[in-house]
Design a protein around this motif. Structure first.
Motif, PDB file in Angstrom:
ATOM      1  N   SER A  99       0.832  -1.209   0.000  1.00 35.23           N
ATOM      2  CA  SER A  99       0.000   0.000   0.000  1.00 35.23           C
ATOM      3  C   SER A  99       0.869   1.262   0.000  1.00 35.23           C
ATOM      4  N   ALA A 100       2.033   1.198   0.621  1.00 35.59           N
ATOM      5  CA  ALA A 100       2.934   2.361   0.639  1.00 35.59           C
ATOM      6  C   ALA A 100       3.427   2.683  -0.778  1.00 35.59           C
ATOM      7  N   ALA A 101       3.705   1.646  -1.568  1.00 38.77           N
ATOM      8  CA  ALA A 101       4.151   1.852  -2.940  1.00 38.77           C
ATOM      9  C   ALA A 101       3.029   2.454  -3.784  1.00 38.77           C
ATOM     10  N   LEU A 102       1.808   1.959  -3.604  1.00 35.26           N
ATOM     11  CA  LEU A 102       0.667   2.504  -4.332  1.00 35.26           C
ATOM     12  C   LEU A 102       0.415   3.968  -3.966  1.00 35.26           C
ATOM     13  N   ILE A 103       0.520   4.274  -2.690  1.00 37.37           N
ATOM     14  CA  ILE A 103       0.329   5.659  -2.248  1.00 37.37           C
ATOM     15  C   ILE A 103       1.423   6.546  -2.837  1.00 37.37           C
ATOM     16  N   GLY A 104       2.624   6.058  -2.905  1.00 34.01           N
ATOM     17  CA  GLY A 104       3.728   6.818  -3.495  1.00 34.01           C
ATOM     18  C   GLY A 104       3.506   7.087  -4.974  1.00 34.01           C
ATOM     19  N   ILE A 105       3.036   6.070  -5.698  1.00 27.05           N
ATOM     20  CA  ILE A 105       2.763   6.242  -7.126  1.00 27.05           C
ATOM     21  C   ILE A 105       1.633   7.248  -7.340  1.00 27.05           C
TER      22      ILE A 105
END
Length: 133
Positions: free
Chosen positions: A3-9
């Motif tokens: 989820s952290a990667a998705l939020i970053g994208i």
């Protein structure tokens, strides 16, 4: 994907959209206003869409409404804001073209068309341009 990667994208995409939609056009408008008038004219001739194009270049309480015909001829209406109205400061704007450099005289058909196009612009515009009597 976490989820952290998705939020970053999503945050990166949002930042790019903000930059491309809001910030870059503001910078371009500011640079356009700082250009010499002849360079502004060249850019407007390239930007013109169709046979008739209007561009209002405002500097607060004064400015210029520019009418581009066929991407080749330009007529300017310098104006000042007076009582909430854009009042044209040019006594008779329909005598000569402002561009090309030779300032050729306008014939009767061109004058008629310029007046009609100005009327159409005034119908669509919130603040209308008034010619001197």
């Amino acid at each position: 994907m976490t989820s952290a990667a998705l939020i970053g994208i999503v945050a990166a995409v949002a930042a790019l959209l903000l930059l491309g939609i809001i910030i870059l056009p503001l910078i371009n408008r500011h640079q356009f206003k700082k250009m010499p008038f002849d360079q502004q004219i060249r850019i407007l001739m390239k930007q013109a869409k169709g046979l008739v194009y209007f561009k209002n270049i405002s500097n607060g309480r004064a400015g210029t409404l520019i009418y581009v015909k066929n991407k080749r001829k330009i007529l300017t209406y310098p104006w000042v804001l007076k009582d909430g109205k854009m009042l044209c400061t040019k006594e008779n704007p329909f005598t000569n073209w402002d561009y090309p450099e030779e300032h050729p005289q306008m014939n009767e058909d061109e004058i008629k068309q310029a007046v009609e196009e100005l009327d159409k612009f005034n119908e669509k515009s919130f603040v209308k341009l008034y010619l001197q009597d």
